[in-house]
Structures are given as C-alpha cells and as structure tokens.
Design a protein around this motif. Structure first.
Motif, mmCIF file in Angstrom:
data_model
loop_
_atom_site.group_PDB
_atom_site.id
_atom_site.type_symbol
_atom_site.label_atom_id
_atom_site.label_comp_id
_atom_site.label_asym_id
_atom_site.label_seq_id
_atom_site.Cartn_x
_atom_site.Cartn_y
_atom_site.Cartn_z
ATOM 1 N N LEU A 42 0.831 -1.207 0.000
ATOM 2 C CA LEU A 42 0.000 0.000 0.000
ATOM 3 C C LEU A 42 0.864 1.253 0.000
ATOM 4 O O LEU A 42 0.552 2.231 -0.692
ATOM 5 C CB LEU A 42 -0.914 0.009 1.221
ATOM 6 C CG LEU A 42 -2.070 -0.999 1.231
ATOM 7 C CD1 LEU A 42 -2.913 -0.827 2.481
ATOM 8 C CD2 LEU A 42 -2.936 -0.845 -0.005
ATOM 9 N N VAL A 43 1.936 1.224 0.783
ATOM 10 C CA VAL A 43 2.832 2.396 0.822
ATOM 11 C C VAL A 43 3.383 2.674 -0.565
ATOM 12 O O VAL A 43 3.347 3.809 -1.063
ATOM 13 C CB VAL A 43 3.972 2.168 1.830
ATOM 14 C CG1 VAL A 43 5.011 3.281 1.714
ATOM 15 C CG2 VAL A 43 3.426 2.118 3.258
ATOM 16 N N ASN A 44 3.904 1.629 -1.210
ATOM 17 C CA ASN A 44 4.488 1.812 -2.542
ATOM 18 C C ASN A 44 3.435 2.257 -3.550
ATOM 19 O O ASN A 44 3.671 3.144 -4.378
ATOM 20 C CB ASN A 44 5.135 0.507 -3.006
ATOM 21 C CG ASN A 44 6.339 0.131 -2.163
ATOM 22 O OD1 ASN A 44 6.982 0.996 -1.576
ATOM 23 N ND2 ASN A 44 6.638 -1.149 -2.085
ATOM 24 N N ALA A 205 -5.634 12.853 -0.478
ATOM 25 C CA ALA A 205 -6.092 11.581 0.096
ATOM 26 C C ALA A 205 -5.028 10.503 -0.037
ATOM 27 O O ALA A 205 -4.793 9.721 0.886
ATOM 28 C CB ALA A 205 -7.382 11.141 -0.590
ATOM 29 N N SER A 206 -4.363 10.468 -1.188
ATOM 30 C CA SER A 206 -3.303 9.469 -1.393
ATOM 31 C C SER A 206 -2.158 9.677 -0.419
ATOM 32 O O SER A 206 -1.582 8.713 0.103
ATOM 33 C CB SER A 206 -2.784 9.551 -2.836
ATOM 34 O OG SER A 206 -3.798 9.249 -3.750
ATOM 35 N N GLY A 207 -1.815 10.920 -0.179
ATOM 36 C CA GLY A 207 -0.744 11.201 0.767
ATOM 37 C C GLY A 207 -1.088 10.720 2.167
ATOM 38 O O GLY A 207 -0.233 10.174 2.880
ATOM 39 N N GLU A 208 -2.340 10.899 2.572
ATOM 40 C CA GLU A 208 -2.739 10.449 3.906
ATOM 41 C C GLU A 208 -2.724 8.931 3.995
ATOM 42 O O GLU A 208 -2.245 8.358 4.984
ATOM 43 C CB GLU A 208 -4.135 10.977 4.235
ATOM 44 C CG GLU A 208 -4.575 10.633 5.653
ATOM 45 C CD GLU A 208 -5.892 11.260 6.028
ATOM 46 O OE1 GLU A 208 -6.345 11.039 7.161
ATOM 47 O OE2 GLU A 208 -6.474 11.974 5.178
ATOM 48 N N VAL A 209 -3.228 8.255 2.965
ATOM 49 C CA VAL A 209 -3.200 6.788 2.960
ATOM 50 C C VAL A 209 -1.767 6.287 3.016
ATOM 51 O O VAL A 209 -1.435 5.355 3.755
ATOM 52 C CB VAL A 209 -3.924 6.240 1.715
ATOM 53 C CG1 VAL A 209 -3.699 4.738 1.582
ATOM 54 C CG2 VAL A 209 -5.404 6.549 1.787
ATOM 55 N N ARG A 210 -0.898 6.907 2.229
ATOM 56 C CA ARG A 210 0.512 6.473 2.200
ATOM 57 C C ARG A 210 1.165 6.653 3.568
ATOM 58 O O ARG A 210 1.821 5.742 4.092
ATOM 59 C CB ARG A 210 1.276 7.280 1.153
ATOM 60 C CG ARG A 210 2.785 7.009 1.152
ATOM 61 C CD ARG A 210 3.530 8.053 0.350
ATOM 62 N NE ARG A 210 3.256 9.405 0.790
ATOM 63 C CZ ARG A 210 3.771 9.939 1.890
ATOM 64 N NH1 ARG A 210 4.577 9.231 2.682
ATOM 65 N NH2 ARG A 210 3.487 11.189 2.224
ATOM 66 N N ALA A 303 -9.521 2.049 9.146
ATOM 67 C CA ALA A 303 -9.705 3.489 8.946
ATOM 68 C C ALA A 303 -9.082 3.946 7.637
ATOM 69 O O ALA A 303 -9.652 4.753 6.896
ATOM 70 C CB ALA A 303 -9.096 4.264 10.125
ATOM 71 N N VAL A 304 -7.894 3.438 7.312
ATOM 72 C CA VAL A 304 -7.218 3.792 6.063
ATOM 73 C C VAL A 304 -8.030 3.306 4.872
ATOM 74 O O VAL A 304 -8.151 3.997 3.848
ATOM 75 C CB VAL A 304 -5.797 3.193 6.042
ATOM 76 C CG1 VAL A 304 -5.196 3.287 4.642
ATOM 77 C CG2 VAL A 304 -4.905 3.931 7.032
ATOM 78 N N ILE A 307 -10.684 5.797 4.180
ATOM 79 C CA ILE A 307 -10.197 7.031 3.549
ATOM 80 C C ILE A 307 -10.132 6.876 2.035
ATOM 81 O O ILE A 307 -10.620 7.711 1.274
ATOM 82 C CB ILE A 307 -8.808 7.410 4.096
ATOM 83 C CG1 ILE A 307 -8.916 7.806 5.570
ATOM 84 C CG2 ILE A 307 -8.193 8.554 3.283
ATOM 85 C CD1 ILE A 307 -7.568 8.011 6.230
ATOM 86 N N GLY A 308 -9.505 5.795 1.594
ATOM 87 C CA GLY A 308 -9.368 5.579 0.155
ATOM 88 C C GLY A 308 -10.700 5.385 -0.528
ATOM 89 O O GLY A 308 -10.931 5.902 -1.624
ATOM 90 N N THR A 309 -11.615 4.660 0.133
ATOM 91 C CA THR A 309 -12.928 4.429 -0.467
ATOM 92 C C THR A 309 -13.697 5.734 -0.620
ATOM 93 O O THR A 309 -14.342 5.980 -1.641
ATOM 94 C CB THR A 309 -13.729 3.436 0.399
ATOM 95 O OG1 THR A 309 -12.983 2.218 0.512
ATOM 96 C CG2 THR A 309 -15.077 3.146 -0.219
ATOM 97 N N GLU A 310 -13.632 6.577 0.401
ATOM 98 C CA GLU A 310 -14.335 7.856 0.322
ATOM 99 C C GLU A 310 -13.730 8.777 -0.728
ATOM 100 O O GLU A 310 -14.438 9.555 -1.373
ATOM 101 C CB GLU A 310 -14.306 8.537 1.689
ATOM 102 C CG GLU A 310 -15.167 7.839 2.740
ATOM 103 C CD GLU A 310 -15.039 8.491 4.104
ATOM 104 O OE1 GLU A 310 -14.204 9.415 4.230
ATOM 105 O OE2 GLU A 310 -15.772 8.088 5.031
ATOM 106 N N ALA A 311 -12.413 8.694 -0.925
ATOM 107 C CA ALA A 311 -11.745 9.597 -1.879
ATOM 108 C C ALA A 311 -11.995 9.196 -3.325
ATOM 109 O O ALA A 311 -12.198 10.047 -4.190
ATOM 110 C CB ALA A 311 -10.246 9.637 -1.600
ATOM 111 N N TYR A 312 -11.993 7.885 -3.605
ATOM 112 C CA TYR A 312 -12.020 7.456 -5.010
ATOM 113 C C TYR A 312 -13.100 6.432 -5.329
ATOM 114 O O TYR A 312 -13.426 6.226 -6.488
ATOM 115 C CB TYR A 312 -10.685 6.816 -5.405
ATOM 116 C CG TYR A 312 -9.511 7.742 -5.333
ATOM 117 C CD1 TYR A 312 -9.365 8.783 -6.240
ATOM 118 C CD2 TYR A 312 -8.534 7.577 -4.356
ATOM 119 C CE1 TYR A 312 -8.287 9.629 -6.181
ATOM 120 C CE2 TYR A 312 -7.443 8.421 -4.292
ATOM 121 C CZ TYR A 312 -7.322 9.445 -5.206
ATOM 122 O OH TYR A 312 -6.250 10.274 -5.143
ATOM 123 N N GLY A 313 -13.592 5.764 -4.321
ATOM 124 C CA GLY A 313 -14.364 4.557 -4.603
ATOM 125 C C GLY A 313 -15.830 4.757 -4.870
ATOM 126 O O GLY A 313 -16.553 3.782 -5.016
#
Length: 566
Positions: A42-44, A205-210, A303-304, A307-313
């Motif tokens: 996920l980080v990468n 959002a990607s920065g927070e997930v990373r 929680a992570v 975040i991703g689901t709300e941003a893009y999903g």
C-alpha cells in the motif's frame, strides 16, 4: 524419591511448554509478515499514486490539453494560409495549359510548312532529294511533338482536376466544422480545469493513505521484532529445565554434604522459581504491548481503507470514470483534427503528385526543346541549300525562314512553360516542407499532444483503480492478519504454565530464602555450570539478586552457536 520424580515432572512440563509457544509465535510472525507485506504494498502503491497526482507528468498532461485547446483554434488560420498556396498553384497550371495551346498552334504551323516543303522538293527532281530528307525528319519530330504535347496537356488537366477536388474538400471541411473549431476548445478547457481540481483532492487523500500505511508498516515491523520474546522465553525455560532436571543428581552426589543438601535444594529451587516468574512477567509485558499494538493497528487498517474508499471509490470511479468529461472533449477534438488531417493529407497528396509530375513534364519539355533545336538546324541547312538553287529555291528559302520563326516562338513558349513549372514546383515543395516543419507538424503534434496527455491521465486513472483494489485487498488482508496474530498470541498461555511451575518449585524448596551466611556456606558447593547457563542479562540479574551478589557473575566462555547468538 518423591522429590526426584517431582523435579523430573516439572522439567518435562517445561520442556513441553515452549514447543506450542514457538509454534504459536511462528504462525503469528507469519501473519504479521503478511500484514507488513500488504502494508508495504500500500505504501508503494499510494506513494506512486501521490507522486503521479502531484508530479510533473500530470501537470504537463493538463498543460498539454490547454495547449491543445489553443491549437484547435488555429486550424482556421492554417486552412486560409494553405488555400492561398493552392490557389496560386491552380492559377499557374491554368497558365501552363494556355501556353500549351499556343505551343500546339506553333507545332501545327511546322506541320503545314513541312507539307509545303515536301511539295516544293518534289518539283525539283534530283535536286530536291536533300530537302525531302529534311522534310521526313521534320515530320518525325512533328509527330513526336504532337504526342508529347497531348500527354503534357493530359497531365496538366489531371493535376487541375485533382487540385480542384482538394480545394472543394477543404471548403466543405471549413464549412462543416466551423462551429466545432469554435466550441471544442472552450469545452476542453472547462473539462481540464474540473479535472485538475479532482486530481488535487485525490493527491491529498493518497498522501494520507501512504503516510498512515507507512506508520502501520513500521509498527508491524516493531511488533515482529517484539515476537523475539518467544525465543528468549524458550531459552530461559530451557535453562531452568536443565537445572531442575539435573538437581537430583547434584543433591545425591558424593561431594554434597548431607547437612547442606536442604540448603542447596532450597537455593536452587528459589532461584529457578524466581527465574521462571521473571521470564513470565517479561513475557506478559511484551505480549501485552504487542497485543495492544496489534489491536490499534487493526483498527487503523480499517480506517485507512475508509479514507481511500471515500476519496475514489464512489460512483464507480475506480474504473477511471472521473476522466469521462475530458475524454469526451478530447475525443471530439481528436475527431476534428483527424478530419482536418485527412483533408490536409489529400491536398498534400496532390502537391506531391504535382512535384512528381513536374519530372514527367520536364521530359516532354525536353522533346519540345529538341524540336526547336532541330528546326533551327534544318532551317539553316535549307537556307544554305535553297540559296544555291537561286530562283528555284526561293520558296524553300521562305519555308526555312518560317521554320526559324517557329523555332523562335517555341523557344519563347517553352521558356514561359518552364518558368511557370518552376514556380509550381517551388510552391509544391514549399507546401510539403511547410507541412513538415509547421503545418503538418503542428497537426501531428496536436494529435500526439492530446493522445499523450490522455495516456498520462489514463495511466493515473488505471493506477487509481489499482490502488483502490490494493487498498481493499491489502487493507482488509492486513486487518485480518493482525487480528489472527492476536488470537494466536493469546492462545499461547505460556505465562500461566511458568507461574504454576514456579509455585511448585517454591514448594519443593522446603523453606524460605537463605540467609547470607547460608549462601556463603553453600556457594562453593554450587557447580560452575550453574552460572554459565545464564547467558542473558536478565537471568544474571535475578541470580545476582538471589545469590546476594552485587555484580553479575561472568558466564563461562562457550563455543555453542546458541550462546553466541543469545
């Protein structure tokens, strides 16, 4: 005998305790490694996505779309400039066709003069043989010239027709696509601006997930390191196991005074009980910290994922639908450019055909020039020979003068045709060259520009889809692995066993702790191997405390790999 059996039973209990401990911790370690791998992925993934959303490639792609919008507005100007060149070529071809008509009249005049020369030569008998040879050669050149001029005119007429068709297609394109040339750039600019805002929000959002995934991965790595407590606990259990397993032999040995056996037994039992309790307490402390950390990490993973689901999903955007508006505008722009390039390609083909045909026309010009040269030579010969015939050659002398006049006219007309052909060639070549360096290259760049921008945006869209799939799989997988690791660690139950055996050892001691005097009395009776087993700092601290020593005993040197590592 009863005490010996008790010690052996406790040693057996301890020996059997660390096997399930190691198995549970090994499986938990595998679970954590899976979680760490998922989080590392996920980080990468989101690091790459964030870089793409903030990186120069996306900025360039959006700028390229803006540039494309400006370029589309320039199509109308390109058409007008190109039309001027094609109109000039068409006018030159019309002029060449007129010159060919004049040249055909001159050639016909040469034919008439040839017939007259033949008639005159036939009346001279033997003296007219040379003139008959001249007329036969002129007739041959006349036939070649008529054929060449006919082919010349056919080529020019065909070029005029093709050029006229190309101009008509250009007019149709300009008339049909006039509104599109004005509307498409504005729509494309608006779609690009909206997309830019979406990308900026996605980057945040990607920065927070990373960042949160990286923090979780680090915490999981630390949890994996904390699992080394299982190995340390195993070693400490083995050390106690060895001591209590050998205690009956130590107590019954001939070197052990009968009166000191209870003291030695009490000291060794209390020491091993203290070591087991200390090992259990350290294990419980480490396991408690690991359990709490895994619980927090499991919640963080969910929680992570949110975040991703709300941003893009939402709204199926993982398939890249957020590009739909821009894709529609770009598709219309590309269609416009494609149609324009098709119209241009047709005109360019005509220009290339003109350039190639000029070579063929030059061959015909060469034949006409050869006629002009031969006419001059023949007119000169006829002039000389007719002069020798005096009055009889007067008519042939006039014919020779007329042939020379036709040669002069041919020279003049061929010069005009050559001049106009040169102009046509230059215009056609300049048109082709401008198309490669300016017009056609601009259109090709425009097509490539938008295609490249959409490839970059499509790549981002695909990466968002991949990131979301990875987030769903990796986030859920990490949360599940963390929860399973907690269950395995909780099932180990080693601390309770250690506390129970420690209690049994205290019961086998037969009394309380020894006094300093008693410790000093039995210390020489304790084997040196007892201290050498305690290779860990925590073990030596416990031994020093119960043995009444202020410093830890130095363990005896050993060459075993286990002692070197631990």
């Amino acid at each position: 005998m009863q005490s010996t059996a008790g010690f052996l039973t406790m040693a057996t209990t301890l020996g059997a305790s660390y096997t399930p401990l190691e198995r549970s911790f090994s499986l938990a370690g595998q679970d954590l490694e899976r979680a760490a791998t998922a989080l590392g992925g996920l980080v990468n993934c989101f690091e790459g996505l964030e870089q793409d959303l903030r990186g120069p490639a996306l900025v360039t792609a959006l700028a390229q779309l803006d540039q494309a919008a400006d370029s589309v507005r320039n199509i109308d100007g390109i058409i007008r400039a190109e039309r001027q060149v094609l109109d000039r070529i068409f006018a030159l071809l019309q002029a060449i066709a007129g010159h060919l008509g004049h040249l055909d009249g001159t050639v016909r005049a040469v034919g008439m003069l040839t017939v007259t020369a033949k008639v005159c030569a036939s009346g001279l008998g033997a003296l007219g043989e040379d003139f008959s040879a001249f007329t036969r050669e002129i007739t041959r050149l006349f036939d070649l010239s008529r054929t060449s001029l006919a082919e010349f005119l056919q080529v020019v007429t065909r070029l005029q027709e093709k050029l006229q068709a190309g101009l008509s297609r250009q007019d149709n394109f300009a008339r049909q696509q006039g509104d599109a040339i004005q509307n498409i750039p504005a729509t494309l600019s608006q779609s690009t601006a909206a997309l830019q805002q979406r990308m900026q929000a996605g980057a945040a959002a990607s920065g927070e997930v990373r960042a949160r995934s990286a923090a979780m991965a680090q915490a999981v790595s630390e949890a994996i390191m904390a699992l080394q407590v299982a190995d340390a606990t195993r070693q400490r259990i083995q050390h106690v196991e060895e001591v209590i397993g050998g205690l009956p032999s130590l107590l019954s040995g001939p070197a052990m005074p009968e009166a000191d056996r209870p003291l030695v037994r009490a000291h060794v039992c209390h020491l091993q009980a203290a070591l087991l309790r200390h090992a259990a307490e350290e294990y419980e402390a480490h396991a408690g910290r690991v359990d709490g950390a895994l619980d927090r990490l499991s919640q963080e993973a969910r929680a992570v994922l949110q975040i991703g689901t709300e941003a893009y999903g939402q709204g199926g955007e993982r398939r890249g639908n957020f590009l739909a508006a821009v894709e529609t505008s770009v598709r219309h722009a590309l269609g416009l450019v494609r149609d324009f390039r098709t119209a241009q390609a047709e005109v360019a083909a005509v220009a290339q055909d003109i350039t190639a045909s000029v070579l063929q026309l030059s061959e015909h010009i060469g034949l006409v020039r050869a006629l002009e040269t031969d006419l001059r030579l023949m007119s000169l010969n006829m002039t000389l020979k007719s002069g020798r015939l005096h009055d009889a050659g007067r008519t042939l002398h006039t014919i020779a003068r007329e042939l020379r006049s036709c040669a002069d006219q041919t020279t003049q007309i061929v010069g005009l045709i050559t001049r106009d052909l040169t102009s046509v060639t230059e215009l056609a070549q300049n048109h082709a060259q401008r198309g490669q360096t300016a017009e056609e290259r601009a259109l090709a760049d425009l097509n490539t520009l938008m295609a490249g921008a959409m490839d970059a945006l499509g790549g981002v869209g695909r990466q968002i889809g991949t990131a979301l799939a990875s987030l769903e799989q990796g986030g859920s997988g990490a949360a599940g692995a963390l929860a399973q690791a907690r269950e395995r660690l909780a099932a180990a139950g080693i601390a309770a066993i250690l506390h129970r055996v420690a209690g049994e050892l205290d019961g086998q001691a037969g009394g309380g702790s020894l006094s300093e005097e008693e410790l000093s009395r039995i210390r020489p009776l304790l084997p040196a191997s007892l201290s050498s087993r305690y290779t860990m700092e925590s073990e030596r601290a416990v031994q020093a405390r119960l043995s009444g020593q202020t410093a830890y005993p130095t363990p005896a040197p050993t060459n075993t790999l286990e002692d070197i590592l631990f």
